[in-house]
Structure formats: structure tokens, C-alpha cells
Design a protein around this motif. Structure first.
Motif, short mmCIF file in Angstrom:
data_model
loop_
_atom_site.label_atom_id
_atom_site.label_comp_id
_atom_site.label_asym_id
_atom_site.label_seq_id
_atom_site.Cartn_x
_atom_site.Cartn_y
_atom_site.Cartn_z
N MET A 262 0.80 -1.19 -0.02
CA MET A 262 -0.04 -0.07 0.11
C MET A 262 0.69 1.25 -0.02
O MET A 262 1.91 1.39 0.88
CB MET A 262 -0.75 -0.05 1.30
CG MET A 262 -1.31 1.44 1.86
SD MET A 262 -3.03 2.05 1.14
CE MET A 262 -3.95 0.92 2.06
N LEU A 263 0.58 1.99 -0.82
CA LEU A 263 1.23 3.42 -0.88
C LEU A 263 0.36 4.50 -0.43
O LEU A 263 -0.92 4.56 -0.76
CB LEU A 263 1.49 3.80 -2.47
CG LEU A 263 2.28 5.18 -2.76
CD1 LEU A 263 3.56 4.93 -2.46
CD2 LEU A 263 2.12 5.65 -4.20
N GLU A 264 0.88 5.36 0.74
CA GLU A 264 -0.12 6.28 1.17
C GLU A 264 0.66 7.92 1.05
O GLU A 264 1.89 7.73 1.50
CB GLU A 264 -0.26 6.13 2.85
CG GLU A 264 -1.17 6.90 2.94
CD GLU A 264 -1.86 6.39 4.77
OE1 GLU A 264 -1.27 5.20 5.00
OE2 GLU A 264 -2.71 7.02 5.45
N ARG B 299 0.20 11.29 2.33
CA ARG B 299 -0.56 11.97 3.31
C ARG B 299 -0.12 13.45 3.58
O ARG B 299 1.10 13.72 3.70
CB ARG B 299 -0.20 11.44 4.59
CG ARG B 299 -1.19 10.55 5.38
CD ARG B 299 -1.24 9.80 6.60
NE ARG B 299 0.24 8.90 6.61
CZ ARG B 299 1.24 8.85 7.25
NH1 ARG B 299 1.36 9.88 8.11
NH2 ARG B 299 2.36 8.08 6.90
N ASP C 100 -3.78 13.94 -0.33
CA ASP C 100 -4.05 12.69 0.52
C ASP C 100 -4.52 11.79 -0.46
O ASP C 100 -5.70 11.77 -0.89
CB ASP C 100 -5.09 12.99 1.53
CG ASP C 100 -4.63 14.02 2.70
OD1 ASP C 100 -3.72 13.40 3.28
OD2 ASP C 100 -5.30 14.82 2.95
N LYS D 191 -4.76 7.18 -1.03
CA LYS D 191 -4.01 5.84 -0.69
C LYS D 191 -3.99 4.99 -1.83
O LYS D 191 -5.23 4.86 -2.34
CB LYS D 191 -4.67 5.08 0.21
CG LYS D 191 -4.39 5.88 1.83
CD LYS D 191 -5.29 4.91 2.82
CE LYS D 191 -5.38 5.80 4.05
NZ LYS D 191 -6.35 5.13 5.13
N ALA E 291 -3.80 1.06 -3.33
CA ALA E 291 -3.79 -0.42 -3.07
C ALA E 291 -2.73 -1.23 -3.91
O ALA E 291 -2.52 -0.65 -5.05
CB ALA E 291 -4.69 -1.07 -2.85
N ILE F 294 5.06 10.32 2.61
CA ILE F 294 4.69 9.30 1.74
C ILE F 294 5.10 8.04 2.07
O ILE F 294 6.42 7.94 2.31
CB ILE F 294 5.35 9.52 0.11
CG1 ILE F 294 4.73 11.09 -0.58
CG2 ILE F 294 4.86 8.35 -0.77
CD1 ILE F 294 5.45 11.38 -1.87
N THR F 295 4.50 7.02 2.31
CA THR F 295 4.83 5.88 2.87
C THR F 295 4.68 4.63 2.03
O THR F 295 3.26 4.47 1.30
CB THR F 295 4.27 5.64 4.10
OG1 THR F 295 2.78 5.60 4.07
CG2 THR F 295 4.92 6.68 5.46
N ARG G 60 4.17 0.41 2.35
CA ARG G 60 4.33 -0.61 3.43
C ARG G 60 4.99 -0.24 4.62
O ARG G 60 5.69 -0.80 5.01
CB ARG G 60 5.12 -1.83 2.70
CG ARG G 60 4.29 -2.39 1.54
CD ARG G 60 5.33 -3.61 0.96
NE ARG G 60 4.50 -4.07 -0.39
CZ ARG G 60 5.27 -4.63 -1.23
NH1 ARG G 60 6.54 -4.95 -0.99
NH2 ARG G 60 4.65 -5.18 -2.38
N ASP G 61 4.51 0.80 5.23
CA ASP G 61 5.15 1.25 6.43
C ASP G 61 6.57 1.90 6.42
O ASP G 61 6.99 2.34 7.46
CB ASP G 61 4.89 0.27 7.71
CG ASP G 61 3.48 0.04 7.75
OD1 ASP G 61 2.64 0.75 7.52
OD2 ASP G 61 3.08 -1.16 8.08
N GLU H 236 8.71 5.14 5.43
CA GLU H 236 8.63 6.42 4.76
C GLU H 236 9.65 6.78 3.79
O GLU H 236 10.83 6.93 4.00
CB GLU H 236 8.70 7.11 6.08
CG GLU H 236 8.30 8.80 5.64
CD GLU H 236 8.01 9.87 6.84
OE1 GLU H 236 7.91 9.39 7.84
OE2 GLU H 236 8.07 10.91 6.43
#
Ligand code: ADP
Ligand code: ADP
Length: 236
Positions: free
Chosen positions: A1-3, A5, A21, A23, A25, A58-59, A61-62, A64
Motif C-alpha cells: 500500500m502506498l500512502e 498524506r 491525500d 492511498k 492499494a 509518502i509511505t 508498506r510502512d 517512509e
């Protein structure tokens, strides 16, 4: 997952990307649309660290992304392949060597300098070219190929990276309709069969509708739409 924020990017007084923002998948095929200057290219380039963010995070898979350095950044540059409007091949090198350059971040620098590739890597590069239907150009200078062929070489190079994600910045903007179709079909096939996440900037809505399960619309640096093609039709 790319997030993504709260991401903002300024160039002097210009706010190219404003508080985005999003997200995404794994396995999605996302089209980012918007007029020239909307911030699409800046957004993609922040994901793969070609440019830095001014604010936000920007993260993946957790991890940063903006904090990656050294080996971890090289690893990220492997995981995240980039396709450009102008192909960005090395025009004077042959096609096969250009594809092998997808291995750049997999190897110690000395091996790159000495141009040492294993038999397996060469076989893999030729297989990638075959998949894109351009194996017959392997020994030609990349710069002598047509635009459509060059973009296919760039996709083969991206495959050679064995990426988790492909970021394509206006991949068909310089191509005629027939080559544009071949290139988009290839990206869709890679997304569907290899499960590689594809995020592509496009300036025509029709292409995004046809190929992308999700469409993100940008204007003046902001996300103004995020949904499926049919939701977009309903909103219009
Ligand atoms: P696009 O087709 O994405 O709109 P542009 O022609 O706007 O492409 O930009 C091409 C390149 O120039 C990009 O790498 C972009 O980052 C850079 N660029 C765009 N606008 C400016 C600017 N005002 N000053 C400096 N560089 C810019
Ligand atoms: P798009 O890809 O949607 O065409 P860009 O991300 O290229 O948009 O540009 C968004 C805004 O940021 C534009 O106003 C552009 O001129 C500006 N910009 C992009 N890159 C640079 C840069 N390197 N220097 C200064 N301004 C830039």
C-alpha cells in the motif's frame, strides 16, 4: 500500500502540489488526469524521490519514502520503475544494453562501470524485449528506433527492475494513436498478469477511462476527483 498524506510541494512561490491525500492499494491501475501544470508530474516524481516533498509524508508498506537514504533508497529506486514521456533511453547504446540498465540498482557500482551482466540477466532482458515484441531490435542503437519502439524498450527496462510499482509520466503523449494503444495495452497487461501497481499520468480522459480502474483528477495542485470511471461519468 502506498500512502500519500498531506503532501505539498512548492517551487518558490508556485505551489505545484497542495496538501494531497491519496492511498493506493497494491495491484491498482490508477490514471492521474488534469491539465498541463496541474501537478501530476511533480506528484509522481515525489513518489520515486526524483524530487523531494516540501511537506507531508509518502509511505510504502510502512516505510517512509522521503526518509530513505543509501542502500534503502537504491532499493526503493528498484521497486519503483519510471516511464517518461520522452523515453529517457541512452540513445547511443544498443537496445539490449538499455534494458540491462534496469539492473543498475541491483548491483555494485563497479559491475555497472565494467558493464558486467550475467547470462541470466541477458536472457531475462531478451525475454522482456520479446514480451514487448521488439526482440528483433536488440542490437540496434536505441536512438534509431521509432518513438513507439523506444517506449517499449523503456517498459522492458522497467520490467528488468522487477519493480513493485511502475510510475508512468505521460507515457503516450509523444506517440501516434496506434503506438499509444500498444504501450497502454502493455502497461495494462503488466498490471493484470504481474500484479504490478501502475500509476500513470495521462492527459486524455478517454484513455484513463478505458484502462484505469481508478481515476484521480488534479487541478492547480489539488486532487479534485478520486473514483472509478463510472463515478466520473456520473459526476460529469
Ligand atoms: P508537462 O508536460 O509535464 O507540463 P513541462 O513542459 O511543464 O511538462 O515541464 C517539463 C520539465 O520542466 C519538468 O521536468 C518540470 O519539472 C520542469 N518545469 C516545469 N515548469 C517549470 C518552471 N516554471 N521552472 C523550471 N522548471 C520547470
Ligand atoms: P503537470 O505534470 O500536471 O503538467 P507539473 O507537476 O509539471 O504539472 O507542474 C505543476 C506546477 O509546478 C506548474 O506550475 C509548473 O510550472 C511548476 N513546476 C514544476 N516543476 C518545476 C520546477 N522544477 N521548477 C519550478 N516550477 C516547477
Amino acid at each position: 500500500m502506498l500512502e500519500i498524506r498531506g503532501v505539498t510541494r512548492r517551487f518558490g512561490k508556485t505551489v505545484a502540489v497542495k496538501n494531497v491525500d491519496v492511498k493506493i492499494a497494491e495491484g491498482e491501475m490508477v490514471g492521474v488526469i488534469g491539465r498541463s501544470g496541474a501537478g501530476k508530474s511533480t506528484l509522481l516524481r515525489m513518489i520515486n524521490r526524483l524530487i523531494e516533498t516540501s511537506e507531508g509524508a509518502i509511505t510504502f508498506r510502512d516505510l517512509e519514502v522521503s526518509k530513505l537514504r543509501g542502500t534503502a533508497l537504491r532499493r526503493w529506486n528498484r521497486d519503483c520503475a519510471m516511464i517518461f514521456q520522452q523515453f529517457n533511453l541512452v540513445p547511443r547504446l544498443d537496445v539490449l544494453t538499455n534494458v540491462l540498465l534496469g539492473r543498475l540498482n541491483h548491483r555494485p557500482t563497479a559491475m555497472n562501470l565494467l558493464n558486467i551482466y550475467s547470462r541470466e540477466e541477458r536472457i531475462q532482458a531478451i525475454a522482456a524485449l520479446e514480451r514487448l515484441d521488439i526482440a528483433h531490435t536488440a542490437l540496434q542503437q536505441a536512438g534509431t528506433l521509432s518513438g513507439g519502439q523506444q517506449q517499449r524498450v523503456a517498459i522492458a527496462r522497467a520490467l528488468m527492475q522487477e519493480p513493485q510499482m511502475i510510475l508512468a509520466d505521460e507515457p503516450i503523449a509523444s506517440l501516434d494513436p496506434l503506438n499509444a494503444k500498444v504501450v497502454m495495452d502493455s502497461l495494462a497487461d503488466i498490471n493484470a498478469r504481474d500484479g504490478i501497481t501502475v500509476i500513470t499520468n495521462l492527459h486524455t480522459l478517454d484513455t484513463a477511462r478505458h484502462y484505469c480502474s481508478r481515476i484521480i483528477g488534479m487541478a492547480h495542485g489539488e486532487v479534485v476527483f478520486d473514483g472509478t470511471a463510472s463515478e466520473l461519468t456520473a459526476a460529469a
